[in-house]
Write a protein that holds these residues in place. Structure first.
Motif, PDB file in Angstrom:
ATOM      1  N   TYR A 105      -8.937   9.993   1.378  1.00 38.43           N
ATOM      2  CA  TYR A 105      -8.796  10.617   0.065  1.00 38.43           C
ATOM      3  C   TYR A 105      -8.228   9.626  -0.951  1.00 38.43           C
ATOM      4  O   TYR A 105      -8.706   9.534  -2.090  1.00 38.43           O
ATOM      5  N   ALA A 106      -7.215   8.879  -0.534  1.00 37.25           N
ATOM      6  CA  ALA A 106      -6.556   7.944  -1.444  1.00 37.25           C
ATOM      7  C   ALA A 106      -7.524   6.900  -1.987  1.00 37.25           C
ATOM      8  O   ALA A 106      -7.538   6.595  -3.187  1.00 37.25           O
ATOM      9  N   PHE A 107      -8.342   6.332  -1.103  1.00 40.95           N
ATOM     10  CA  PHE A 107      -9.179   5.203  -1.508  1.00 40.95           C
ATOM     11  C   PHE A 107     -10.592   5.609  -1.941  1.00 40.95           C
ATOM     12  O   PHE A 107     -11.217   4.890  -2.717  1.00 40.95           O
ATOM     13  N   ASN A 108     -11.071   6.756  -1.474  1.00 45.74           N
ATOM     14  CA  ASN A 108     -12.424   7.176  -1.825  1.00 45.74           C
ATOM     15  C   ASN A 108     -12.466   8.200  -2.956  1.00 45.74           C
ATOM     16  O   ASN A 108     -13.437   8.225  -3.724  1.00 45.74           O
ATOM     17  N   ILE A 109     -11.450   9.045  -3.063  1.00 46.20           N
ATOM     18  CA  ILE A 109     -11.428  10.084  -4.092  1.00 46.20           C
ATOM     19  C   ILE A 109     -10.516   9.676  -5.256  1.00 46.20           C
ATOM     20  O   ILE A 109     -10.933   9.674  -6.413  1.00 46.20           O
ATOM     21  N   LEU A 110      -9.281   9.317  -4.949  1.00 47.71           N
ATOM     22  CA  LEU A 110      -8.376   8.881  -6.007  1.00 47.71           C
ATOM     23  C   LEU A 110      -8.688   7.466  -6.493  1.00 47.71           C
ATOM     24  O   LEU A 110      -8.208   7.043  -7.544  1.00 47.71           O
ATOM     25  N   ASN A 111      -9.473   6.750  -5.712  1.00 44.76           N
ATOM     26  CA  ASN A 111      -9.857   5.366  -6.043  1.00 44.76           C
ATOM     27  C   ASN A 111      -8.636   4.474  -6.248  1.00 44.76           C
ATOM     28  O   ASN A 111      -8.577   3.663  -7.175  1.00 44.76           O
ATOM     29  N   LEU A 112      -7.659   4.622  -5.368  1.00 41.76           N
ATOM     30  CA  LEU A 112      -6.475   3.781  -5.441  1.00 41.76           C
ATOM     31  C   LEU A 112      -6.772   2.379  -4.936  1.00 41.76           C
ATOM     32  O   LEU A 112      -7.702   2.170  -4.149  1.00 41.76           O
ATOM     33  N   ASN A 113      -5.969   1.451  -5.370  1.00 38.96           N
ATOM     34  CA  ASN A 113      -5.991   0.103  -4.816  1.00 38.96           C
ATOM     35  C   ASN A 113      -4.891  -0.074  -3.781  1.00 38.96           C
ATOM     36  O   ASN A 113      -5.023  -0.872  -2.857  1.00 38.96           O
ATOM     37  N   LYS A 114      -3.809   0.713  -3.918  1.00 33.80           N
ATOM     38  CA  LYS A 114      -2.647   0.551  -3.049  1.00 33.80           C
ATOM     39  C   LYS A 114      -2.014   1.908  -2.770  1.00 33.80           C
ATOM     40  O   LYS A 114      -1.788   2.697  -3.688  1.00 33.80           O
ATOM     41  N   LEU A 115      -1.729   2.166  -1.504  1.00 35.56           N
ATOM     42  CA  LEU A 115      -1.039   3.393  -1.101  1.00 35.56           C
ATOM     43  C   LEU A 115       0.269   3.005  -0.425  1.00 35.56           C
ATOM     44  O   LEU A 115       0.286   2.170   0.487  1.00 35.56           O
ATOM     45  N   CYS A 116       1.371   3.601  -0.878  1.00 38.33           N
ATOM     46  CA  CYS A 116       2.710   3.226  -0.421  1.00 38.33           C
ATOM     47  C   CYS A 116       3.404   4.389   0.256  1.00 38.33           C
ATOM     48  O   CYS A 116       3.051   5.555   0.056  1.00 38.33           O
ATOM     49  N   CYS A 117       4.409   4.072   1.031  1.00 34.50           N
ATOM     50  CA  CYS A 117       5.282   5.102   1.598  1.00 34.50           C
ATOM     51  C   CYS A 117       6.637   4.485   1.920  1.00 34.50           C
ATOM     52  O   CYS A 117       6.769   3.262   2.026  1.00 34.50           O
ATOM     53  N   GLU A 118       7.634   5.332   2.064  1.00 38.60           N
ATOM     54  CA  GLU A 118       8.977   4.908   2.440  1.00 38.60           C
ATOM     55  C   GLU A 118       9.437   5.712   3.638  1.00 38.60           C
ATOM     56  O   GLU A 118       9.175   6.914   3.731  1.00 38.60           O
ATOM     57  N   VAL A 119      10.143   5.024   4.554  1.00 39.95           N
ATOM     58  CA  VAL A 119      10.602   5.664   5.787  1.00 39.95           C
ATOM     59  C   VAL A 119      12.029   5.216   6.074  1.00 39.95           C
ATOM     60  O   VAL A 119      12.337   4.021   5.991  1.00 39.95           O
ATOM     61  N   LEU A 120      12.891   6.151   6.426  1.00 41.00           N
ATOM     62  CA  LEU A 120      14.268   5.809   6.796  1.00 41.00           C
ATOM     63  C   LEU A 120      14.276   5.021   8.101  1.00 41.00           C
ATOM     64  O   LEU A 120      13.468   5.269   9.002  1.00 41.00           O
ATOM     65  N   ASP A 121      15.215   4.095   8.233  1.00 41.47           N
ATOM     66  CA  ASP A 121      15.164   3.122   9.329  1.00 41.47           C
ATOM     67  C   ASP A 121      15.248   3.732  10.717  1.00 41.47           C
ATOM     68  O   ASP A 121      14.727   3.172  11.679  1.00 41.47           O
ATOM     69  N   PHE A 122      15.880   4.905  10.842  1.00 39.89           N
ATOM     70  CA  PHE A 122      16.004   5.498  12.181  1.00 39.89           C
ATOM     71  C   PHE A 122      14.714   6.175  12.637  1.00 39.89           C
ATOM     72  O   PHE A 122      14.571   6.514  13.810  1.00 39.89           O
ATOM     73  N   ASN A 123      13.780   6.339  11.731  1.00 41.11           N
ATOM     74  CA  ASN A 123      12.521   7.000  12.080  1.00 41.11           C
ATOM     75  C   ASN A 123      11.486   5.949  12.496  1.00 41.11           C
ATOM     76  O   ASN A 123      10.418   5.816  11.897  1.00 41.11           O
ATOM     77  N   THR A 124      11.832   5.205  13.547  1.00 35.85           N
ATOM     78  CA  THR A 124      11.000   4.068  13.956  1.00 35.85           C
ATOM     79  C   THR A 124       9.604   4.487  14.421  1.00 35.85           C
ATOM     80  O   THR A 124       8.645   3.736  14.255  1.00 35.85           O
ATOM     81  N   SER A 125       9.489   5.673  14.998  1.00 35.77           N
ATOM     82  CA  SER A 125       8.181   6.112  15.487  1.00 35.77           C
ATOM     83  C   SER A 125       7.193   6.256  14.329  1.00 35.77           C
ATOM     84  O   SER A 125       6.008   5.924  14.467  1.00 35.77           O
TER      85      SER A 125
END
Length: 302
Positions: A105-125
């Protein structure tokens, strides 16, 4: 794909709140407190009218099983953040499908160039899970989040459209799950490498100096182990002539010359042509080096 995503509706509000307030979900979020229905509905209604975010329900056979979102959508710079969580933790494969659908969806519908996310360090999985889909760690915000009298790091990850396209291309065959091989680092090879590289540290070349430094005998250059892994990666496993994207190599114990070494490699993930392989090398059943490498496989195995 077994499931699909659809836009969120007002009728989904209470179910999403139920999922969000479970310990498995809320404890991995910045706001980890349980949310009341009134607060949730206020947020929910404002979110429905906010053009900078989009929320979706993941479902199978019309049964809602999870939620995914895009936020801070920036059409000018063609980037956004995303997040997801599952409401049915007992159903296998939901996370993988939600992540793939989000990328599509991000790259084909929204036509984004970059998709980001943030994760807290203890959530290693979850950090490792995103990496399996081609996300790369761009940075770590050190001690950026405070909870329960403790500071936590925040991992920043992202994937670009070019990398998404590479991982979507079909390949001829799946990579085998495991590959083992044996090899030896000889005195002649170490001597030759010392001449070529200029690394003439005497622990590699002079037995008496090596023993004086606490080793049993001369030890091999670590770069020779890296070269052996590169040789196997380029010619044998995961395939012939892949494109090497990254390598995280750690030396665990010294390697002695003219003694058998056992290499054990295993597939960590394969998504299209994107592959992560773990290489472990042993001498006398002792782990001497561990390496995680990422590749784009060659679409012509020759």
């Amino acid at each position: 794909m077994k499931g699909n995503i659809r836009p969120i509706q007002l009728t989904d509000a209470e179910l999403i709140l139920e999922w969000r307030n479970t310990d498995a979900v809320r404890l991995n979020m910045y706001n980890h407190e349980k949310i009341s229905l009134d607060s949730h509905m206020t947020w929910f209604k404002s979110m429905l009218s906010n053009d900078s975010c989009k929320y979706f329900i993941y479902e199978r056979d019309n049964i809602p099983l999870g939620v995914l979102s895009f936020s801070d959508i920036d059409p000018k710079n063609r980037k956004a953040f995303w997040a997801f969580y599952s409401g049915a933790t007992n159903v296998r494969g939901i996370g993988s499908e939600m992540e793939q659908l989000a990328l599509d969806y991000a790259f084909n519908i929204l036509n984004l160039n970059k998709l980001c996310c943030e994760v807290l360090d203890f959530n290693t999985s979850v950090i490792n899970f995103h990496r399996k889909f081609g996300f790369k760690i761009e940075g770590i915000k050190k001690q950026d989040y405070f909870r329960d009298e403790k500071f936590y790091d925040i991992y920043q990850l992202a994937i670009f459209k070019t990398d998404y396209i590479k991982t979507k291309k079909d390949i001829l065959a799946k990579v085998e799950k495991r590959f083992n091989w044996e090899f030896v680092l000889s005195e002649a090879k170490v001597d030759a490498f010392a001449e070529i590289s200029g690394d003439k540290n005497l622990v590699h070349l002079d037995r008496s100096i090596a023993v004086e430094q606490g080793f049993e005998d001369r030890i091999a250059h670590g770069a020779l182990l890296a070269a052996e892994i590169s040789r196997v990666a380029a010619m044998e496993y995961p395939s012939k002539k892949p494109i090497y994207l990254s390598q995280n190599l750690q030396f665990k114990s010294p390697v002695y010359l003219d003694k058998a070494l056992m290499g054990k490699a295993q597939l960590k993930t394969q998504i299209g042509r994107f592959t992560i392989i773990e290489y472990n090398i042993y001498q006398n059943e002792i782990l001497v080096a561990s390496c995680e490498s990422a590749f784009i496989l060659n679409d012509k195995d020759n």
